[in-house]
Design an enzyme around this catalytic site. Sequence first.
Site, PDB file in Angstrom:
ATOM      1  N   LYS A 201       0.819  -1.211  -0.117  1.00  0.00           N
ATOM      2  CA  LYS A 201       0.541   0.159  -0.478  1.00  0.00           C
ATOM      3  C   LYS A 201       0.913   1.080   0.415  1.00  0.00           C
ATOM      4  O   LYS A 201       1.843   1.501   0.811  1.00  0.00           O
ATOM      5  CB  LYS A 201      -0.844   0.069   1.127  1.00  0.00           C
ATOM      6  N   LEU A 203       1.728   4.969   1.219  1.00  0.00           N
ATOM      7  CA  LEU A 203       1.006   5.930   2.164  1.00  0.00           C
ATOM      8  C   LEU A 203       0.698   6.981   2.051  1.00  0.00           C
ATOM      9  O   LEU A 203       2.274   7.246   1.065  1.00  0.00           O
ATOM     10  CB  LEU A 203       1.362   6.103   3.893  1.00  0.00           C
ATOM     11  N   HIS A 235      14.576  10.249  -0.381  1.00  0.00           N
ATOM     12  CA  HIS A 235      14.784   8.872  -0.033  1.00  0.00           C
ATOM     13  C   HIS A 235      16.006   9.213   0.540  1.00  0.00           C
ATOM     14  O   HIS A 235      16.130   7.940   1.397  1.00  0.00           O
ATOM     15  CB  HIS A 235      14.770   7.604  -0.765  1.00  0.00           C
ATOM     16  N   ARG A 291      22.304  -3.024  11.383  1.00  0.00           N
ATOM     17  CA  ARG A 291      23.863  -2.453  11.260  1.00  0.00           C
ATOM     18  C   ARG A 291      23.634  -0.934  11.989  1.00  0.00           C
ATOM     19  O   ARG A 291      22.914  -0.585  12.309  1.00  0.00           O
ATOM     20  CB  ARG A 291      25.029  -1.971   9.569  1.00  0.00           C
ATOM     21  N   ARG A 337      22.953  16.589   8.183  1.00  0.00           N
ATOM     22  CA  ARG A 337      23.522  15.878   7.515  1.00  0.00           C
ATOM     23  C   ARG A 337      24.065  16.694   6.598  1.00  0.00           C
ATOM     24  O   ARG A 337      23.460  17.168   6.090  1.00  0.00           O
ATOM     25  CB  ARG A 337      23.269  13.969   6.968  1.00  0.00           C
TER      26      ARG A 337
HETATM   27  P1  ADP Z   1      15.359   1.370   1.495  1.00  0.00           P
HETATM   28  O1  ADP Z   1      15.762   0.195   1.343  1.00  0.00           O
HETATM   29  O2  ADP Z   1      15.543   1.735  -0.377  1.00  0.00           O
HETATM   30  O3  ADP Z   1      15.814   2.561   1.452  1.00  0.00           O
HETATM   31  P2  ADP Z   1      12.090   1.694   2.281  1.00  0.00           P
HETATM   32  O4  ADP Z   1      11.436  -0.348   2.167  1.00  0.00           O
HETATM   33  O5  ADP Z   1      13.531   1.654   3.200  1.00  0.00           O
HETATM   34  O6  ADP Z   1      13.783   1.625   0.426  1.00  0.00           O
HETATM   35  O7  ADP Z   1      11.890   2.407   1.695  1.00  0.00           O
HETATM   36  C1  ADP Z   1      12.776   3.889   1.518  1.00  0.00           C
HETATM   37  C2  ADP Z   1      11.667   5.306   1.670  1.00  0.00           C
HETATM   38  O8  ADP Z   1      10.944   4.833   0.139  1.00  0.00           O
HETATM   39  C3  ADP Z   1      10.719   5.387   2.796  1.00  0.00           C
HETATM   40  O9  ADP Z   1      11.618   5.893   3.943  1.00  0.00           O
HETATM   41  C4  ADP Z   1       9.651   6.587   2.497  1.00  0.00           C
HETATM   42  O10 ADP Z   1       9.873   7.424   1.887  1.00  0.00           O
HETATM   43  C5  ADP Z   1       9.531   5.447   0.946  1.00  0.00           C
HETATM   44  N1  ADP Z   1       8.693   4.465   1.123  1.00  0.00           N
HETATM   45  C6  ADP Z   1       8.568   3.514   1.109  1.00  0.00           C
HETATM   46  N2  ADP Z   1       7.939   2.637   1.181  1.00  0.00           N
HETATM   47  C7  ADP Z   1       6.486   2.740   0.986  1.00  0.00           C
HETATM   48  C8  ADP Z   1       5.590   2.975   1.342  1.00  0.00           C
HETATM   49  N3  ADP Z   1       4.573   1.824   1.474  1.00  0.00           N
HETATM   50  N4  ADP Z   1       4.623   4.430   1.133  1.00  0.00           N
HETATM   51  C9  ADP Z   1       4.993   5.419   0.831  1.00  0.00           C
HETATM   52  N5  ADP Z   1       6.262   5.546   0.970  1.00  0.00           N
HETATM   53  C10 ADP Z   1       6.778   4.390   0.794  1.00  0.00           C
END
Ligand code: ADP
Length: 446
Positions: A201, A203, A235, A291, A337
């Site tokens: 989903k 969000l 991201h 990590r 950062r």
């Molecule tokens: P990565 O390992 O590539 O960093 P993540 O699964 O941690 O991938 O997601 C990175 C970022 O992408 C999250 O911090 C958020 O900003 C966005 N994101 C990931 N999944 C969703 C989702 N289901 N809905 C909205 N934004 C998402």
Amino acid sequence: MFKKVLIANRGEIALRIHRACKEMGISTVAVHSTADSYAMHVRLADESVCIGPPSAAESYLNVPAILSAATLTGADAIHPGYGFLSENANFARIVEEHGMAFIGPTSDSIATMGDKVAAKDAMRATGVPVVPGSLGAVESVADASRIAGEIGYPVIVKAASGGGGRGMKVVEHEADIETAFKMASREAESNFGDATVYIEKYLAHPRHVEVQVIGDGQGNAVHLFERDCSLQRKHQKVLEEAPCPVLDDATREKIGTICAEATAKMNYRSAGTFEFLYENGEFFFIEMNTRVQVEHPITEMICNFDIVAEMIRIAAGAKLSITQEDVVMEGHAIECRINAEDPVSFAPSPGLIEEYHAPGGLGVRVDSALYAGYRIPPYYDSLVAKLIVHGRNRDEAIMRLRRSLGEMAVSGISTTIPLHQRLVDNPSFAAADYDIHWLESFVETS
Ligand code: ADP
């Protein structure tokens, strides 16, 4: 306890690990590429070994060279830091097969959490709330379209082996699911060597809230509360704060306890982070990082606890040195950062540091490998300093941050300090009124 630790990293995190080792009476071995011969981590370490040419693939990711360096210097453990080999399950296994300790989780934990589909399954099994989505991998266009229909649009197609915010596709309408599925699989294959994708989903306005945990792999685990890392660009996290300014104590306690219990149930060893999206009062697990994180210092500041030292103790076989009752949260911490980048275009800005002045005073911590006369090489991540402030409350932390940013001087290159200065003066930031998309529009309009 270990006598000698090899630090398989560079930059500020290599210094961070060196500092923890020295305070524990452990000597350190730095490894470096030919581009990093004059780097601060090399200058401070007790010994250093050149492991290859500038390209990370031939140096900081060069497993045989790193293992030879460890063997030659007689190191009894390796700390991988973050990035590079830190989440490489094979590396963790090989280190242990060579009779050295890997300062991190077991290779099995790294492998499970590195596969995001397996990670979500593991979380469901331990009672951690997970973002609604496909149970397991999505195999075909027909599957993708059926599952997306069940979850309801918008959805996000993600690479099971993805990382660094890459390989994700948001799909608003059913008409676009076929293209998105095919593109995401293709990109996953070419970027990560694994075409497996899954669907979640999407969000619309979540915050990114993550819980820091530490387990000893002997059945004990604690949480060290949470961080809010919603302020991201592409991201990538830009500024983080702890605790999350919009959680009440009961919610904080609840999600922390869930994560600590899951950590104990999985018999997880070392530091780890449960990442969640938080929307309308609900947490949705997205991934676990196995990590030490870039932003770990803000947790150290509010908990007055050395996460890296604890990782080292645990890797040496010790039990967790604290119980949950010992973990007391005090005040508020913020980390900026600071990247060697143009603050407007974000173009990398490597080069010679002419002058460098780090801010100081009560509640100010700078984790950086910069010094005047240092030449930042163009080959690696652009993070050059982390400015961390701690105050009795969020307002005090913000005042201190503004003051410290004004004091910090780096000349010869461009840095993102001016971006942080604009950010601390922004009323939405002051009101903690932001989600994961907010910074992107702030950057475009400010
Ligand atoms: P990565 O390992 O590539 O960093 P993540 O699964 O941690 O991938 O997601 C990175 C970022 O992408 C999250 O911090 C958020 O900003 C966005 N994101 C990931 N999944 C969703 C989702 N289901 N809905 C909205 N934004 C998402």
